[in-house]
Design a protein around this motif. Structure first.
Motif, short mmCIF file in Angstrom:
data_model
loop_
_atom_site.label_atom_id
_atom_site.label_comp_id
_atom_site.label_asym_id
_atom_site.label_seq_id
_atom_site.Cartn_x
_atom_site.Cartn_y
_atom_site.Cartn_z
N HIS A 189 0.23 -18.29 29.06
CA HIS A 189 0.88 -17.24 28.26
C HIS A 189 0.59 -17.38 26.78
N ASP A 190 0.20 -18.59 26.32
CA ASP A 190 -0.09 -18.80 24.89
C ASP A 190 -1.56 -18.57 24.55
N GLY A 191 -2.35 -18.12 25.54
CA GLY A 191 -3.76 -17.83 25.28
C GLY A 191 -4.72 -18.95 25.61
N THR A 192 -4.20 -20.13 25.94
CA THR A 192 -5.06 -21.23 26.36
C THR A 192 -5.37 -21.09 27.86
N TYR A 193 -6.25 -21.96 28.36
CA TYR A 193 -6.66 -21.90 29.77
C TYR A 193 -6.53 -23.29 30.39
N THR A 194 -6.22 -23.32 31.68
CA THR A 194 -6.19 -24.57 32.44
C THR A 194 -7.05 -24.42 33.69
N GLN A 195 -7.73 -25.51 34.06
CA GLN A 195 -8.62 -25.50 35.23
C GLN A 195 -8.18 -26.57 36.22
N TYR A 196 -8.28 -26.26 37.52
CA TYR A 196 -7.90 -27.15 38.61
C TYR A 196 -9.09 -27.16 39.59
N LEU A 230 -7.73 -34.63 41.89
CA LEU A 230 -7.66 -33.35 41.18
C LEU A 230 -8.29 -33.52 39.81
N HIS A 231 -9.27 -32.68 39.51
CA HIS A 231 -9.84 -32.63 38.16
C HIS A 231 -9.10 -31.53 37.40
#
Length: 257
Positions: A189-196, A230-231
């Motif tokens: 929601h803050d514009g950053t990204y997360t990857q799994y 998990l990476h």
């Protein structure tokens, strides 16, 4: 002969007594000493004012007093009713204002609670693997990574362990990611990204809204790996190479690792 009246309290003469006295007085003035028949209307034998030179006086004291008393009583009742009506209206207005104020306060409290709940929902972050730990640190060097260093962190996890979104966001990628194997990328929601990455299965789709702690898949060993884990990456964009320190990212959002 002169008559005297006993001193002290006495009753007011009755209307009949006052009429009789008046007739006697008129008779004395005319010198006849005789009063006409009492049955005659309004003492017909009584001389006219022009004949006697006197102005007749009509005794209406009781009637006028009764009318004055009745009028005063009516005015008092009207004033009492007006006062009661004014008090009733004042009470109703006070009750209306009190109810309006209470309703406004209730709405304000509800809005505050909703804003707080939304703020909490937006700012709640969790670890992607519950109860796990970081097994490989960020920017660790080695030939196993094509870039020469680790672009994320690895969480210890057996194959099939539930993987959770760390916060609220929207899924922008869900599928095969080459060396990353099965992966999910979420715009937060803050514009950053997360990857799994390296997932054994994926349980979300592109465009889906997710919340903190929501399961998005299961850990595995797909892609370029040596074992199940998990990476996890934190990024400034959805693309490879925009990585930032994931440990610092999670700690900045209240997640202790």
């Amino acid at each position: 002969m002169a008559f005297t009246r006993a001193t002290g309290k006495h009753r007011r003469p009755s209307r009949i007594q006052r009429g009789t006295a008046r007739a006697a007085g008129i008779a004395a003035l005319t010198g006849t000493g005789v009063v006409g028949s009492l049955a005659a209307p309004a003492f017909a034998a009584e001389p006219a004012a022009a004949q006697t030179g006197l102005t007749p006086v009509i005794d209406m004291g009781d009637t006028v007093a009764d009318r004055i008393d009745a009028q005063a009583a009516a005015q008092h009742e009207a004033a009492r009713e007006a006062a009661e009506e004014a008090a009733r209206k004042a009470a109703e207005e006070a009750a209306r204002k009190k109810a309006a104020k209470a309703a406004a306060e209730a709405r304000a409290a509800k809005e505050r609670a909703e804003r707080e709940a939304e703020r909490k929902r937006l700012n709640t972050f969790v670890s992607p693997i519950a109860g796990s730990y970081v097994s490989t640190s960020y920017q660790a060097g080695g030939a196993v990574w094509s870039s020469g260093s680790h672009t994320g962190i690895d969480f210890h996890a057996a194959s099939g362990t539930p993987v959770r979104s760390v916060g609220m966001g929207t899924v922008v990628e869900a599928g095969w990611g080459g060396a990353y194997g099965n992966q999910v990328v979420i715009k937060m929601h803050d514009g950053t990204y997360t990857q799994y990455a390296h997932l054994s299965s994926i349980s979300v789709s592109v465009g889906q809204q997710v919340t903190a702690g929501q399961q998005i898949g299961n850990s595995g060993a797909t892609g370029n790996v040596t074992g199940a884990h998990l990476h996890f990456e934190a990024r400034t964009s959805a693309e490879y190479g925009s990585d930032i320190d994931p440990v610092a990212y999670l700690r900045a959002h209240g997640v202790e690792l």
